[in-house]
Write an enzyme that holds these catalytic residues in place. Structure first.
Site, PDB file in Angstrom:
ATOM      1  CG  MET A   1      -1.907  -1.204   1.147  1.00 58.03           C
ATOM      2  SD  MET A   1      -3.462  -0.963   2.018  1.00 58.03           S
ATOM      3  CE  MET A   1      -2.892  -0.660   3.668  1.00 58.03           C
TER       4      MET A   1
ATOM      5  CG  HIS B   1       6.743  -1.935   2.378  1.00 58.27           C
ATOM      6  ND1 HIS B   1       6.607  -0.787   3.121  1.00 58.27           N
ATOM      7  CD2 HIS B   1       5.509  -2.497   2.345  1.00 58.27           C
ATOM      8  CE1 HIS B   1       5.353  -0.643   3.500  1.00 58.27           C
ATOM      9  NE2 HIS B   1       4.664  -1.675   3.065  1.00 58.27           N
TER      10      HIS B   1
ATOM     11  CD  GLN C   1      -6.083  -3.645   2.711  1.00 61.63           C
ATOM     12  OE1 GLN C   1      -5.917  -4.095   1.578  1.00 61.63           O
ATOM     13  NE2 GLN C   1      -5.179  -3.809   3.660  1.00 61.63           N
TER      14      GLN C   1
ATOM     15  CB  VAL D   1      12.245  -5.342   8.846  1.00 59.51           C
ATOM     16  CG1 VAL D   1      13.434  -4.429   9.118  1.00 59.51           C
ATOM     17  CG2 VAL D   1      12.551  -6.289   7.695  1.00 59.51           C
TER      18      VAL D   1
ATOM     19  CG  MET E   1      10.641  -1.720  10.292  1.00 57.23           C
ATOM     20  SD  MET E   1      11.483  -0.363   9.508  1.00 57.23           S
ATOM     21  CE  MET E   1      13.067  -0.487  10.309  1.00 57.23           C
TER      22      MET E   1
ATOM     23  CB  SER F   1       2.810   2.533   6.440  1.00 59.52           C
ATOM     24  OG  SER F   1       3.469   1.740   5.482  1.00 59.52           O
ATOM     25  NE  ARG F   2      -3.241   1.614   9.822  1.00 60.41           N
ATOM     26  CZ  ARG F   2      -3.606   0.599   9.029  1.00 60.41           C
ATOM     27  NH1 ARG F   2      -2.917  -0.530   9.047  1.00 60.41           N
ATOM     28  NH2 ARG F   2      -4.647   0.708   8.242  1.00 60.41           N
TER      29      ARG F   2
END
Ligand code: PAF
Length: 279
Positions: free
Chosen positions: A27, A34, A58, A174, A182, A184-185
């Site tokens: 995303m 990622h 989602q 990771v 890790m 994104s949020r």
């Protein structure tokens, strides 16, 4: 690196690829987690396709779809550096055109618990978009992070039950130096919340520690995890689970491979994480 936004262009490029194709669905707002998927897919395959699509189906109506972090220019720079061949970044209309009304859903026994219970419709949105990406990209292998442990189990079920000819490859989580997975949020966390967020990892480490010390009673493990979480005033626990690694059914005794997972709110940010234990 080619960047395409339509299904037709993606299919045209795919038709020109010979040899194995690795797919990394994302995303966007890429981080080292990622990039570890991307590097693994790059190493395993002749062609590497990465998708960037913040999938609206989602997210629940009260969730963070609108404010989910996005930085496509930076993402594309990073993907180019990693030797990506093709980036598919469709718009919402391309993936969900007017009249869209077909869904891919895995049964309640896997999706009615954990994330599925906390976020109704979330996993149906994930399976639907991933099935669409599989159909468009026709990859031999697809790469997903172990951090979303239930997502991984649900996608494996979908692929097996619907005879999708793609190998699902799980890549280890990771972590930041203090153990925070890790995500994104993590960008939503204030400095104080960011410090508090390491409690998820400490809770999982405690579970692993007592498991390694011989504890097999799942309720005792859950209790110890909750105790660690209770020591952090900013943490609000959504669930703590010690479940069968495949069926995700809660265990009484950890006598098989298990997924130890948790969902915790730190301030307004909902974080998840997990470890597996061998049983
Ligand atoms: O794990 C994610 O980032 C998403 O759920 C996925 C698999 C890209 C589907 O939108």
């Amino acid at each position: 690196m080619q960047v395409v936004t339509t299904v037709a262009e993606m299919r045209r490029l795919r038709a020109q690829m010979t040899g194995s194709v690795g797919l990394v669905p994302t995303m966007g707002y890429l981080h080292e987690g990622h990039l570890s998927l991307v590097r693994r897919a790059r190493a395993d395959n002749q062609h590497l396709v990465v998708t960037i699509f913040v999938n609206p189906t989602q997210f629940g109506p009260q969730e963070d779809y609108q404010r989910y972090p996005r930085d496509p220019e930076r993402d594309l720079r990073l993907l180019e550096q990693e030797g990506t061949d093709t980036v598919f970044m469709p718009g919402v209309e391309e993936m969900y055109p007017q009249g869209f009304d077909a869904w891919v859903e895995v049964g309640e026994s896997l999706t009615g618990r954990l994330e599925g219970a906390s976020r109704p419709g979330h996993l149906r949105g994930v399976t639907t978009v991933v099935a669409k990406l599989f159909n468009v990209v026709q990859a031999q292998r697809a790469y997903f992070g172990q951090k979303d442990g239930q997502q991984l189990a649900v996608l494996r079920r979908m692929v097996a039950d619907l005879n999708m000819g793609v190998e699902v490859v799980a890549v280890p989580t990771v972590r930041e130096p203090d153990g925070l997975a890790m995500s994104s949020r993590n960008a939503y966390l204030s400095p104080e919340e960011r410090r508090a967020a390491s409690v998820l990892w400490r809770s999982l480490c405690r579970a692993r520690e007592i498991f390694d010390g011989g504890e097999r009673r799942a309720e005792v493990i859950r209790g110890e995890m909750r105790d660690v979480l209770a020591s952090e005033p900013l943490a609000r626990v959504e669930y703590v689970s010690v479940a069968d690694g495949e069926t995700l059914a809660e265990l009484e005794t950890v006598d098989r491979a298990a997924l130890v997972s948790l969902a915790v709110r730190i301030g307004g940010t909902r974080l998840i994480d997990n470890v597996t234990v061998a049983g």
